[in-house]
Design a protein around this motif. Structure first.
Motif, PDB file in Angstrom:
ATOM      1  N   GLY A 136      -5.608   7.256 -10.524  1.00  0.00           N
ATOM      2  CA  GLY A 136      -6.340   7.494  -9.290  1.00  0.00           C
ATOM      3  C   GLY A 136      -5.509   7.503  -8.022  1.00  0.00           C
ATOM      4  N   LYS A 137      -4.230   7.197  -8.092  1.00  0.00           N
ATOM      5  CA  LYS A 137      -3.394   7.178  -6.897  1.00  0.00           C
ATOM      6  C   LYS A 137      -2.764   8.556  -6.683  1.00  0.00           C
ATOM      7  CE  LYS A 137       0.345   4.677  -4.645  1.00  0.00           C
ATOM      8  NZ  LYS A 137       1.338   3.579  -4.755  1.00  0.00           N
ATOM      9  N   PRO A 138      -2.998   9.164  -5.515  1.00  0.00           N
ATOM     10  CA  PRO A 138      -2.499  10.536  -5.282  1.00  0.00           C
ATOM     11  C   PRO A 138      -0.986  10.616  -5.421  1.00  0.00           C
ATOM     12  CG  PRO A 138      -4.039   9.882  -3.569  1.00  0.00           C
ATOM     13  CD  PRO A 138      -3.768   8.654  -4.374  1.00  0.00           C
ATOM     14  N   VAL A 139      -0.537  11.760  -5.888  1.00  0.00           N
ATOM     15  CA  VAL A 139       0.887  11.989  -6.057  1.00  0.00           C
ATOM     16  C   VAL A 139       1.211  13.423  -5.660  1.00  0.00           C
ATOM     17  CG1 VAL A 139       0.676  12.700  -8.478  1.00  0.00           C
ATOM     18  CG2 VAL A 139       2.809  11.680  -7.671  1.00  0.00           C
ATOM     19  N   THR A 140       2.405  13.613  -5.109  1.00  0.00           N
ATOM     20  CA  THR A 140       2.883  14.943  -4.720  1.00  0.00           C
ATOM     21  C   THR A 140       4.220  15.214  -5.374  1.00  0.00           C
ATOM     22  OG1 THR A 140       1.719  14.951  -2.598  1.00  0.00           O
ATOM     23  CG2 THR A 140       3.638  16.396  -2.813  1.00  0.00           C
ATOM     24  N   LEU A 141       4.309  16.349  -6.014  1.00  0.00           N
ATOM     25  CA  LEU A 141       5.562  16.811  -6.602  1.00  0.00           C
ATOM     26  C   LEU A 141       6.074  17.979  -5.760  1.00  0.00           C
ATOM     27  CD1 LEU A 141       4.483  16.856 -10.373  1.00  0.00           C
ATOM     28  CD2 LEU A 141       5.195  14.914  -8.957  1.00  0.00           C
ATOM     29  N   SER A 142       7.395  18.057  -5.640  1.00  0.00           N
ATOM     30  CA  SER A 142       7.947  19.106  -4.801  1.00  0.00           C
ATOM     31  C   SER A 142       8.879  20.035  -5.568  1.00  0.00           C
ATOM     32  CB  SER A 142       8.687  18.507  -3.607  1.00  0.00           C
ATOM     33  OG  SER A 142       9.925  17.951  -4.032  1.00  0.00           O
ATOM     34  N   CYS A 143       8.982  21.235  -5.066  1.00  0.00           N
ATOM     35  CA  CYS A 143       9.836  22.263  -5.647  1.00  0.00           C
ATOM     36  C   CYS A 143      10.458  23.057  -4.512  1.00  0.00           C
ATOM     37  CB  CYS A 143       9.016  23.178  -6.548  1.00  0.00           C
ATOM     38  SG  CYS A 143       9.943  24.554  -7.266  1.00  0.00           S
ATOM     39  N   SER A 144      11.735  23.341  -4.623  1.00  0.00           N
ATOM     40  CA  SER A 144      12.388  24.201  -3.642  1.00  0.00           C
ATOM     41  C   SER A 144      13.248  25.213  -4.384  1.00  0.00           C
ATOM     42  CB  SER A 144      13.229  23.386  -2.668  1.00  0.00           C
ATOM     43  OG  SER A 144      14.287  22.733  -3.344  1.00  0.00           O
ATOM     44  N   GLN A 145      13.470  26.350  -3.729  1.00  0.00           N
ATOM     45  CA  GLN A 145      14.263  27.407  -4.349  1.00  0.00           C
ATOM     46  C   GLN A 145      15.200  28.024  -3.323  1.00  0.00           C
ATOM     47  OE1 GLN A 145      13.192  31.286  -4.498  1.00  0.00           O
ATOM     48  NE2 GLN A 145      11.206  31.156  -3.468  1.00  0.00           N
ATOM     49  N   THR A 146      16.356  28.427  -3.826  1.00  0.00           N
ATOM     50  CA  THR A 146      17.333  29.110  -2.980  1.00  0.00           C
ATOM     51  C   THR A 146      17.489  30.574  -3.394  1.00  0.00           C
ATOM     52  OG1 THR A 146      19.158  28.430  -4.418  1.00  0.00           O
ATOM     53  CG2 THR A 146      18.590  26.963  -2.579  1.00  0.00           C
ATOM     54  N   LEU A 147      16.559  31.068  -4.211  1.00  0.00           N
ATOM     55  CA  LEU A 147      16.642  32.425  -4.761  1.00  0.00           C
ATOM     56  C   LEU A 147      15.941  33.452  -3.873  1.00  0.00           C
ATOM     57  CD1 LEU A 147      15.816  31.257  -8.364  1.00  0.00           C
ATOM     58  CD2 LEU A 147      17.996  32.231  -7.661  1.00  0.00           C
ATOM     59  N   ASN A 148      15.187  32.974  -2.905  1.00  0.00           N
ATOM     60  CA  ASN A 148      14.420  33.850  -2.020  1.00  0.00           C
ATOM     61  C   ASN A 148      13.422  34.716  -2.803  1.00  0.00           C
ATOM     62  OD1 ASN A 148      13.791  34.595   0.636  1.00  0.00           O
ATOM     63  ND2 ASN A 148      15.006  36.463   0.483  1.00  0.00           N
ATOM     64  N   HIS A 149      12.855  34.138  -3.831  1.00  0.00           N
ATOM     65  CA  HIS A 149      11.885  34.866  -4.639  1.00  0.00           C
ATOM     66  C   HIS A 149      10.505  34.837  -4.000  1.00  0.00           C
ATOM     67  CE1 HIS A 149      14.211  34.659  -8.707  1.00  0.00           C
ATOM     68  NE2 HIS A 149      14.658  35.611  -7.900  1.00  0.00           N
ATOM     69  N   ASN A 150       9.748  35.910  -4.260  1.00  0.00           N
ATOM     70  CA  ASN A 150       8.412  36.016  -3.684  1.00  0.00           C
ATOM     71  C   ASN A 150       7.405  35.085  -4.351  1.00  0.00           C
ATOM     72  OD1 ASN A 150       9.109  38.086  -1.884  1.00  0.00           O
ATOM     73  ND2 ASN A 150       8.762  39.652  -3.431  1.00  0.00           N
ATOM     74  N   ILE A 210      -1.685  16.113  -6.806  1.00  0.00           N
ATOM     75  CA  ILE A 210      -2.704  15.659  -7.753  1.00  0.00           C
ATOM     76  C   ILE A 210      -3.491  14.561  -7.053  1.00  0.00           C
ATOM     77  CG2 ILE A 210      -3.195  14.863 -10.081  1.00  0.00           C
ATOM     78  CD1 ILE A 210      -0.398  15.763 -10.900  1.00  0.00           C
ATOM     79  N   ARG A 211      -4.738  14.850  -6.744  1.00  0.00           N
ATOM     80  CA  ARG A 211      -5.494  13.983  -5.838  1.00  0.00           C
ATOM     81  C   ARG A 211      -5.846  12.647  -6.470  1.00  0.00           C
ATOM     82  NH1 ARG A 211     -10.133  17.591  -3.124  1.00  0.00           N
ATOM     83  NH2 ARG A 211     -10.580  18.017  -5.327  1.00  0.00           N
ATOM     84  N   SER A 212      -6.248  12.680  -7.707  1.00  0.00           N
ATOM     85  CA  SER A 212      -6.671  11.453  -8.392  1.00  0.00           C
ATOM     86  C   SER A 212      -6.224  11.566  -9.852  1.00  0.00           C
ATOM     87  CB  SER A 212      -8.183  11.276  -8.286  1.00  0.00           C
ATOM     88  OG  SER A 212      -8.595  10.080  -8.918  1.00  0.00           O
ATOM     89  N   PRO A 213      -4.975  11.223 -10.095  1.00  0.00           N
ATOM     90  CA  PRO A 213      -4.444  11.427 -11.451  1.00  0.00           C
ATOM     91  C   PRO A 213      -5.189  10.608 -12.500  1.00  0.00           C
ATOM     92  CG  PRO A 213      -2.678  11.000  -9.887  1.00  0.00           C
ATOM     93  CD  PRO A 213      -3.959  10.706  -9.180  1.00  0.00           C
ATOM     94  N   GLY A 214      -5.489  11.260 -13.583  1.00  0.00           N
ATOM     95  CA  GLY A 214      -6.043  10.566 -14.733  1.00  0.00           C
ATOM     96  C   GLY A 214      -5.008  10.483 -15.838  1.00  0.00           C
ATOM     97  N   LEU A 215      -5.328   9.714 -16.863  1.00  0.00           N
ATOM     98  CA  LEU A 215      -4.386   9.545 -17.967  1.00  0.00           C
ATOM     99  C   LEU A 215      -4.052  10.886 -18.613  1.00  0.00           C
ATOM    100  CD1 LEU A 215      -5.801   6.308 -19.629  1.00  0.00           C
ATOM    101  CD2 LEU A 215      -3.949   6.517 -17.954  1.00  0.00           C
ATOM    102  N   GLY A 216      -5.003  11.784 -18.602  1.00  0.00           N
ATOM    103  CA  GLY A 216      -4.789  13.103 -19.201  1.00  0.00           C
ATOM    104  C   GLY A 216      -3.878  14.006 -18.402  1.00  0.00           C
ATOM    105  N   ASP A 217      -3.515  13.591 -17.211  1.00  0.00           N
ATOM    106  CA  ASP A 217      -2.619  14.398 -16.376  1.00  0.00           C
ATOM    107  C   ASP A 217      -1.157  14.066 -16.600  1.00  0.00           C
ATOM    108  OD1 ASP A 217      -5.011  14.076 -13.692  1.00  0.00           O
ATOM    109  OD2 ASP A 217      -4.820  15.670 -15.198  1.00  0.00           O
ATOM    110  N   ALA A 218      -0.903  13.060 -17.408  1.00  0.00           N
ATOM    111  CA  ALA A 218       0.478  12.737 -17.755  1.00  0.00           C
ATOM    112  C   ALA A 218       1.076  13.907 -18.515  1.00  0.00           C
ATOM    113  CB  ALA A 218       0.524  11.470 -18.594  1.00  0.00           C
ATOM    114  N   ALA A 219       2.175  14.430 -17.998  1.00  0.00           N
ATOM    115  CA  ALA A 219       2.769  15.644 -18.568  1.00  0.00           C
ATOM    116  C   ALA A 219       4.074  15.932 -17.853  1.00  0.00           C
ATOM    117  CB  ALA A 219       1.816  16.840 -18.399  1.00  0.00           C
ATOM    118  N   MET A 220       4.736  16.976 -18.307  1.00  0.00           N
ATOM    119  CA  MET A 220       5.869  17.546 -17.584  1.00  0.00           C
ATOM    120  C   MET A 220       5.314  18.649 -16.696  1.00  0.00           C
ATOM    121  SD  MET A 220       9.235  17.748 -17.134  1.00  0.00           S
ATOM    122  CE  MET A 220      10.335  17.523 -18.546  1.00  0.00           C
TER     123      MET A 220
END
Lengths: 114, 115
Positions: B16-30, B78-88
């Motif tokens: 239930g605790k919100p989490v944010t994952l980040s991604c950045s790219q240097t490829l200038n892809h659309n 992920i606003r309110s992570p549940g056990l089923g959201d555990a993943a890569m």
């Protein structure tokens, strides 16, 4: 809609043996075809791709794949497997009619015995 | 080298605790994508951005949201992570429509654990 079938969930080979991973696709025309490899705990890495032209394509790490239109297949091969090739392999297709979202197969896990 | 970077590589959160994952790219892809991948399964597309246009997969839960403030960055909330959201969680980029078949470039992934 396009679809991809990788019929083998697991493949086990001995180090030094040859390898062939199967991939069949369903699409109305010739799609763009890809093979990706995923080592444990890592993202996917492109091995090779087919767009057009020569139906035998060479990739990185000694892999090759052959596009066979008549069989709707794009099988991945390597003549001599190394222990470091143990990984998950995904075949993917992208429709050639302006689509850009890939459809992935379920993956084939390669196990290499010493 | 041009690349796709994901942070953090490992994230542990509580139910239930919100989490944010980040991604950045240097490829200038659309195009930037977020995938969820569970053990021994193919990556499952959650959503993607084509430039600023957001595209949500029909079966992506409302619990998942995304932001792309500029070309280089994309976030998965992920606003309110549940056990089923555990993943890569995998971020990927690609050039876009009609450009070389749209080969995808993947980041190394973020492994999310939910306690």
């Amino acid at each position: 809609a396009q679809s991809v079938t990788q019929p083998d969930i697991h493949i086990t080979v001995s180090e030094g043996a040859s390898l062939e991973l199967r991939c069949n696709y369903s699409y109305g025309a010739t799609p763009y075809l890809f093979w990706y490899v995923q080592s444990p705990g890592q993202g996917l890495q492109l091995l090779l791709k087919y767009f057009s032209g020569d139906t035998l394509v060479q990739g990185i790490k000694g892999f090759e794949a052959e596009f066979k239109r008549s069989q709707s297949s794009f099988n991945l091969r390597k003549p001599s497997v190394h222990w470091s090739d143990a990984a998950e392999y995904f075949c993917a297709v992208v429709g050639s009619g302006g689509s850009y979202i890939p459809t992935f197969g379920r993956g084939t896990s390669l196990i290499v015995h010493p | 080298d041009a690349m796709v970077i994901q942070n953090p590589r490992y994230q542990v959160t509580q139910f239930g605790k919100p989490v944010t994952l980040s991604c950045s790219q240097t490829l200038n892809h659309n195009v930037m994508y977020w995938y969820q991948q569970k053990s021994s399964q193919a990556p499952k597309l959650l959503f993607h951005y084509y430039d600023k246009d957001f595209n949500n997969e029909a079966d992506t839960p409302d619990n998942f949201q995304s932001r792309r403030p500029n070309t280089s960055f994309c976030f998965l909330d992920i606003r309110s992570p549940g056990l089923g959201d555990a993943a890569m969680y995998l971020c990927a980029t690609s050039p876009g429509r009609g450009r070389g078949g749209n080969e995808q470039f993947f980041g190394p992934g973020t492994r999310l654990t939910v306690l």
